[in-house]
Design an enzyme around this catalytic site. Sequence first.
Site, PDB file in Angstrom:
ATOM      1  CG  PHE A 163       1.000   2.445  -6.130  1.00  0.00           C
ATOM      2  CD1 PHE A 163       1.464   3.509  -5.364  1.00  0.00           C
ATOM      3  CD2 PHE A 163       1.518   1.178  -5.892  1.00  0.00           C
ATOM      4  CE1 PHE A 163       2.429   3.324  -4.389  1.00  0.00           C
ATOM      5  CE2 PHE A 163       2.494   0.988  -4.909  1.00  0.00           C
ATOM      6  CZ  PHE A 163       2.944   2.070  -4.157  1.00  0.00           C
ATOM      7  CB  SER A 195      -5.674   3.993  -1.588  1.00  0.00           C
ATOM      8  OG  SER A 195      -5.081   2.872  -0.972  1.00  0.00           O
ATOM      9  CB  ALA A 243      -3.558   5.710   1.723  1.00  0.00           C
ATOM     10  CE  LYS A 244       0.652  -1.431  -2.847  1.00  0.00           C
ATOM     11  NZ  LYS A 244       1.593  -1.825  -1.795  1.00  0.00           N
ATOM     12  CB  CYS A 245      -0.603   7.434  -1.482  1.00  0.00           C
ATOM     13  SG  CYS A 245       0.013   7.864   0.141  1.00  0.00           S
TER      14      CYS A 245
END
Length: 363
Positions: A78, A106, A200-202
């Site tokens: 995201f 990401s 990572a934007k997870c």
Amino acid sequence: MDSATSLPFTLSPNASPVPAQQRAQILASPGFGRVFTDNMVVIRYQEGRGWHDARVQPFAPLTLNPACAVLHYAQEIFEGMKAYRTAEGGITLFRPYANAARFRKSAERLAMPEVPDEVFVEAVRQLVRVDHEWVPGKPDESLYIRPFMIASETFLGVKPASEYLFMVIASPVGAYFGEEAVSVWVSDFCRAAPGGTGEAKCGGNYAASLLAQQEAKGHGCAQVLFLDAVERRWIEEMGGMNVFFVFDDGSIATPPLTGTILRGITRDSLLTLARAEGLSVREAPYAIDQLYADAASGRLREVFACGTAAVVSPIGRFRGPKGDAVIGEGRGIGPVTGKLRSALIAIQRGTAPDPHGWVEKVI
Ligand SMILES: *Cc1c(COP(=O)(O)O)cnc(C)c1O
């Protein structure tokens, strides 16, 4: 598909949007992330076909097969960004191409298909345009925008999915924290390890941080601070924000990007602004023991957290298994934190010039 590729959007917006009077009531006190605008963007991906079927459509629940991959293996990423209403009544975005680039990184880490930058930013623009009346106008208020991607293939085998949904939703928001300095719990849990997904934007990173966050609440703290996973010594970041330190010699420091912390766009912007102000700026490791010592000696004057949602939030106190550290007076916002915060907000809100070309006009 290269990152400059664009896609045609089909516009089928909500035919019965929230009535103006009700919207005004919601906007009077929006809170954070509980109410959403009338529409959303959905774009589909299928292996072999690529990204297709880009739509602006009414905000509504999704129908997912219970065997949908994201529900089992968390293949999800995201972004978080904001649209601002300017004094002239226009609407702007702040560094949207930086969000698009980070989203690509990401995606790569989670073995997902890349959304071309132009498609990502255009999706955000489309939603902001159709829902422009939802962008609140008071200082501290904005439209929080949440682009995200999920693995939508129906399959329980463990592998990168062959189908995905990229979506953008938006929520009008007020201030995330007040002006008051928050207390932060120094956690024994780790958020990210070398070689893992820390950069990572997870969603998975957040799932893994929630127990620490709950523990922080139990100790009377609003937020949690994570140390590095190897030595349990170096300060990394908060659950969803980067962290900065201000010293008595006027210098500022933040942990370096070693792969285990998120590359905050707010972090990057503040580093740029601080350097432009002529401050001495270090991206250097800072040990938690040193923080306790520097807080006690008075060498450490201010600490703040930063991110899109909370912008810049002063930290007044650290608590942890090794004891307590009070920063400065333990409350309020320090002068350097306040100055950087104002400088950033002034550019975001269009009340100061934009020398770095960060502001993108949408309307
Ligand atoms: C999103 C996020 C940040 C802040 O990034 P911004 O681009 O400044 O909003 C910091 N840390 C984590 C873990 C994040 O997910």
